[in-house]
Design a protein around this motif. Sequence first.
Motif, PDB file in Angstrom:
ATOM      1  N   UNK A   1       4.912   7.950  -4.747  1.00 53.75           N
ATOM      2  CA  UNK A   1       5.494   6.658  -4.394  1.00 53.75           C
ATOM      3  C   UNK A   1       4.983   6.255  -3.022  1.00 53.75           C
ATOM      4  N   UNK A   2       5.005   4.987  -2.785  1.00 50.38           N
ATOM      5  CA  UNK A   2       4.574   4.482  -1.486  1.00 50.38           C
ATOM      6  C   UNK A   2       5.689   4.766  -0.493  1.00 50.38           C
ATOM      7  N   UNK A   3       5.376   5.403   0.630  1.00 50.83           N
ATOM      8  CA  UNK A   3       6.421   5.687   1.615  1.00 50.83           C
ATOM      9  C   UNK A   3       7.014   4.390   2.172  1.00 50.83           C
ATOM     10  N   UNK A   4       8.267   4.482   2.645  1.00 51.75           N
ATOM     11  CA  UNK A   4       8.964   3.298   3.162  1.00 51.75           C
ATOM     12  C   UNK A   4       8.135   2.599   4.238  1.00 51.75           C
ATOM     13  N   UNK A   5       7.574   3.347   5.172  1.00 49.77           N
ATOM     14  CA  UNK A   5       6.717   2.743   6.195  1.00 49.77           C
ATOM     15  C   UNK A   5       5.498   2.090   5.577  1.00 49.77           C
ATOM     16  N   UNK A   6       5.029   2.661   4.470  1.00 52.27           N
ATOM     17  CA  UNK A   6       3.899   2.094   3.742  1.00 52.27           C
ATOM     18  C   UNK A   6       4.242   0.757   3.124  1.00 52.27           C
ATOM     19  N   UNK A   7       5.475   0.625   2.641  1.00 48.51           N
ATOM     20  CA  UNK A   7       5.901  -0.663   2.083  1.00 48.51           C
ATOM     21  C   UNK A   7       5.884  -1.741   3.154  1.00 48.51           C
ATOM     22  N   UNK A   8       6.370  -1.400   4.337  1.00 49.62           N
ATOM     23  CA  UNK A   8       6.347  -2.375   5.430  1.00 49.62           C
ATOM     24  C   UNK A   8       4.916  -2.737   5.804  1.00 49.62           C
ATOM     25  N   UNK A   9       4.047  -1.727   5.849  1.00 51.34           N
ATOM     26  CA  UNK A   9       2.645  -1.974   6.172  1.00 51.34           C
ATOM     27  C   UNK A   9       1.990  -2.830   5.100  1.00 51.34           C
ATOM     28  N   UNK A  10       2.327  -2.577   3.835  1.00 47.84           N
ATOM     29  CA  UNK A  10       1.773  -3.365   2.729  1.00 47.84           C
ATOM     30  C   UNK A  10       2.232  -4.825   2.838  1.00 47.84           C
ATOM     31  N   UNK A  11       3.513  -5.029   3.102  1.00 45.38           N
ATOM     32  CA  UNK A  11       4.046  -6.385   3.239  1.00 45.38           C
ATOM     33  C   UNK A  11       3.431  -7.099   4.433  1.00 45.38           C
ATOM     34  N   UNK A  12       3.257  -6.403   5.546  1.00 40.36           N
ATOM     35  CA  UNK A  12       2.650  -6.997   6.731  1.00 40.36           C
ATOM     36  C   UNK A  12       1.200  -7.377   6.457  1.00 40.36           C
ATOM     37  N   UNK A  13       0.446  -6.468   5.848  1.00 45.07           N
ATOM     38  CA  UNK A  13      -0.959  -6.762   5.519  1.00 45.07           C
ATOM     39  C   UNK A  13      -1.044  -7.958   4.588  1.00 45.07           C
TER      40      UNK A  13
END
Length: 178
Positions: free
Chosen positions: A60-72
Amino acid sequence: MNEHLANHLWSHRQDFGLSGEMCDEAINDVTQNLTRDDCVEAHSCWGDDSGQICGEQREQIPVGGLRAKELASSIMTDKVKFYSQVYLLASNMKVIEDARRLVGYEVPDRYEDAFISQFLALLQNREATIAAVLSWGDRLFGESGELPQSLGVRAKNTMRGFEQYVSDFAGRLRTMGS
Protein backbone atom coordinates in the motif's frame (compact mmCIF):
# COMPACT_ATOMS: atom_id res chain seq x y z
CA MET A 1 -0.39 35.19 -16.93
CA ASN A 2 1.19 37.99 -14.89
CA GLU A 3 -1.30 37.48 -12.08
CA HIS A 4 -0.63 33.71 -11.95
CA LEU A 5 -4.27 32.86 -12.51
CA ALA A 6 -5.32 29.63 -14.17
CA ASN A 7 -8.72 28.84 -15.57
CA HIS A 8 -9.93 26.14 -13.18
CA LEU A 9 -12.33 24.44 -15.59
CA TRP A 10 -9.94 24.82 -18.55
CA SER A 11 -12.07 22.92 -21.05
CA HIS A 12 -14.74 25.61 -21.32
CA ARG A 13 -13.93 27.77 -24.31
CA GLN A 14 -16.68 30.23 -23.37
CA ASP A 15 -14.80 31.19 -20.19
CA PHE A 16 -12.66 33.59 -22.23
CA GLY A 17 -13.97 36.77 -23.81
CA LEU A 18 -12.74 38.02 -27.17
CA SER A 19 -10.68 40.57 -25.24
CA GLY A 20 -8.66 37.72 -23.69
CA GLU A 21 -10.13 38.19 -20.23
CA MET A 22 -11.41 35.35 -18.08
CA CYS A 23 -15.17 35.63 -17.80
CA ASP A 24 -15.72 33.02 -15.13
CA GLU A 25 -15.00 33.10 -11.42
CA ALA A 26 -13.65 29.55 -11.68
CA ILE A 27 -10.00 30.57 -11.56
CA ASN A 28 -7.19 29.47 -9.30
CA ASP A 29 -4.28 31.48 -8.01
CA VAL A 30 -1.44 29.11 -8.85
CA THR A 31 1.40 31.32 -7.61
CA GLN A 32 2.57 28.86 -4.96
CA ASN A 33 2.57 25.80 -7.22
CA LEU A 34 4.34 27.65 -10.04
CA THR A 35 7.32 28.20 -7.77
CA ARG A 36 7.52 24.54 -6.71
CA ASP A 37 9.29 21.71 -8.44
CA ASP A 38 6.85 20.60 -11.08
CA CYS A 39 7.05 17.00 -9.87
CA VAL A 40 6.92 15.68 -13.43
CA GLU A 41 9.01 12.66 -12.58
CA ALA A 42 7.33 12.06 -9.22
CA HIS A 43 3.87 12.46 -10.75
CA SER A 44 4.56 10.00 -13.55
CA CYS A 45 6.10 7.48 -11.13
CA TRP A 46 3.00 7.02 -9.01
CA GLY A 47 1.29 4.77 -11.52
CA ASP A 48 -2.27 3.73 -10.83
CA ASP A 49 -4.00 3.09 -7.54
CA SER A 50 -2.68 -0.50 -7.36
CA GLY A 51 0.14 0.68 -5.13
CA GLN A 52 2.83 0.60 -7.79
CA ILE A 53 5.31 3.39 -7.22
CA CYS A 54 8.14 3.95 -9.71
CA GLY A 55 8.02 0.36 -10.87
CA GLU A 56 8.17 -1.15 -7.40
CA GLN A 57 5.18 -3.05 -6.10
CA ARG A 58 4.23 -2.10 -2.57
CA GLU A 59 1.38 -3.48 -0.52
CA GLN A 60 0.00 0.00 0.00
CA ILE A 61 1.07 3.56 -0.49
CA PRO A 62 2.31 4.96 2.83
CA VAL A 63 0.31 7.84 4.35
CA GLY A 64 3.15 10.28 3.63
CA GLY A 65 3.19 8.91 0.10
CA LEU A 66 -0.47 9.77 -0.34
CA ARG A 67 0.24 13.36 0.64
CA ALA A 68 3.20 13.45 -1.73
CA LYS A 69 1.06 11.98 -4.52
CA GLU A 70 -1.68 14.56 -3.95
CA LEU A 71 0.85 17.41 -3.83
CA ALA A 72 2.56 16.25 -7.03
CA SER A 73 -0.83 15.95 -8.73
CA SER A 74 -1.88 19.42 -7.55
CA ILE A 75 1.35 21.01 -8.78
CA MET A 76 1.09 19.27 -12.15
CA THR A 77 -2.56 20.22 -12.63
CA ASP A 78 -1.94 23.87 -11.79
CA LYS A 79 1.05 24.10 -14.11
CA VAL A 80 -0.73 22.34 -16.97
CA LYS A 81 -3.80 24.58 -16.67
CA PHE A 82 -1.71 27.73 -16.29
CA TYR A 83 0.68 27.25 -19.19
CA SER A 84 -1.78 25.58 -21.58
CA GLN A 85 -4.58 28.14 -21.15
CA VAL A 86 -2.81 30.31 -23.74
CA TYR A 87 -3.55 27.62 -26.34
CA LEU A 88 -7.18 27.32 -25.27
CA LEU A 89 -7.58 31.09 -25.46
CA ALA A 90 -5.84 31.24 -28.85
CA SER A 91 -8.07 28.48 -30.20
CA ASN A 92 -11.00 30.88 -29.80
CA MET A 93 -9.55 32.73 -32.79
CA LYS A 94 -10.13 29.65 -34.94
CA VAL A 95 -13.79 29.66 -33.93
CA ILE A 96 -14.05 33.29 -35.05
CA GLU A 97 -12.09 32.56 -38.22
CA ASP A 98 -14.43 29.69 -39.09
CA ALA A 99 -17.50 31.85 -38.39
CA ARG A 100 -16.19 34.63 -40.65
CA ARG A 101 -15.61 32.16 -43.48
CA LEU A 102 -19.05 30.63 -42.96
CA VAL A 103 -20.79 33.96 -43.55
CA GLY A 104 -18.50 34.93 -46.42
CA TYR A 105 -16.26 37.46 -44.68
CA GLU A 106 -12.57 37.61 -45.42
CA VAL A 107 -10.18 36.46 -42.72
CA PRO A 108 -7.38 38.99 -42.17
CA ASP A 109 -3.88 37.75 -42.98
CA ARG A 110 -1.74 36.85 -40.00
CA TYR A 111 -4.24 38.17 -37.47
CA GLU A 112 -2.72 35.77 -34.95
CA ASP A 113 0.44 37.88 -35.00
CA ALA A 114 -1.45 40.82 -33.50
CA PHE A 115 -2.67 38.60 -30.67
CA ILE A 116 0.82 37.20 -30.06
CA SER A 117 2.43 40.66 -30.21
CA GLN A 118 0.04 41.99 -27.59
CA PHE A 119 0.49 38.91 -25.42
CA LEU A 120 4.27 39.25 -25.57
CA ALA A 121 4.19 43.00 -24.94
CA LEU A 122 2.27 42.55 -21.70
CA LEU A 123 4.23 39.61 -20.29
CA GLN A 124 6.44 39.98 -17.27
CA ASN A 125 9.31 37.46 -17.13
CA ARG A 126 8.84 37.05 -20.86
CA GLU A 127 11.66 34.61 -21.64
CA ALA A 128 10.87 32.19 -18.83
CA THR A 129 7.12 32.32 -19.42
CA ILE A 130 7.38 31.77 -23.17
CA ALA A 131 9.83 28.90 -22.65
CA ALA A 132 7.42 27.24 -20.21
CA VAL A 133 4.36 27.85 -22.43
CA LEU A 134 6.14 26.31 -25.42
CA SER A 135 7.52 23.40 -23.41
CA TRP A 136 4.14 22.53 -21.93
CA GLY A 137 2.49 23.04 -25.32
CA ASP A 138 4.86 20.55 -26.95
CA ARG A 139 4.25 18.08 -24.20
CA LEU A 140 0.46 18.42 -24.09
CA PHE A 141 -0.37 18.96 -27.75
CA GLY A 142 2.68 17.50 -29.52
CA GLU A 143 3.40 13.91 -30.47
CA SER A 144 3.14 12.57 -26.92
CA GLY A 145 -0.23 14.33 -26.52
CA GLU A 146 -0.38 14.21 -22.74
CA LEU A 147 -3.37 16.56 -22.41
CA PRO A 148 -5.92 13.79 -21.67
CA GLN A 149 -3.65 12.25 -19.01
CA SER A 150 -3.15 15.66 -17.41
CA LEU A 151 -6.63 17.19 -17.64
CA GLY A 152 -8.93 14.40 -18.78
CA VAL A 153 -10.99 13.45 -21.79
CA ARG A 154 -13.15 16.60 -21.64
CA ALA A 155 -10.07 18.75 -22.22
CA LYS A 156 -9.01 16.53 -25.11
CA ASN A 157 -12.47 16.80 -26.65
CA THR A 158 -12.39 20.58 -26.30
CA MET A 159 -9.23 20.68 -28.41
CA ARG A 160 -10.37 18.10 -30.99
CA GLY A 161 -10.25 19.71 -34.43
CA PHE A 162 -7.89 22.44 -33.22
CA GLU A 163 -4.69 20.39 -33.40
CA GLN A 164 -3.26 22.02 -36.53
CA TYR A 165 -4.31 25.47 -35.36
CA VAL A 166 -2.55 24.97 -32.02
CA SER A 167 0.56 23.67 -33.78
CA ASP A 168 0.63 26.69 -36.12
CA PHE A 169 0.03 29.06 -33.20
CA ALA A 170 2.87 27.49 -31.20
CA GLY A 171 5.17 27.90 -34.21
CA ARG A 172 4.28 31.58 -34.50
CA LEU A 173 4.71 32.07 -30.76
CA ARG A 174 8.10 30.36 -30.88
CA THR A 175 9.24 32.60 -33.75
CA MET A 176 7.88 35.86 -32.39
CA GLY A 177 8.81 35.12 -28.77
CA SER A 178 12.49 34.54 -29.47
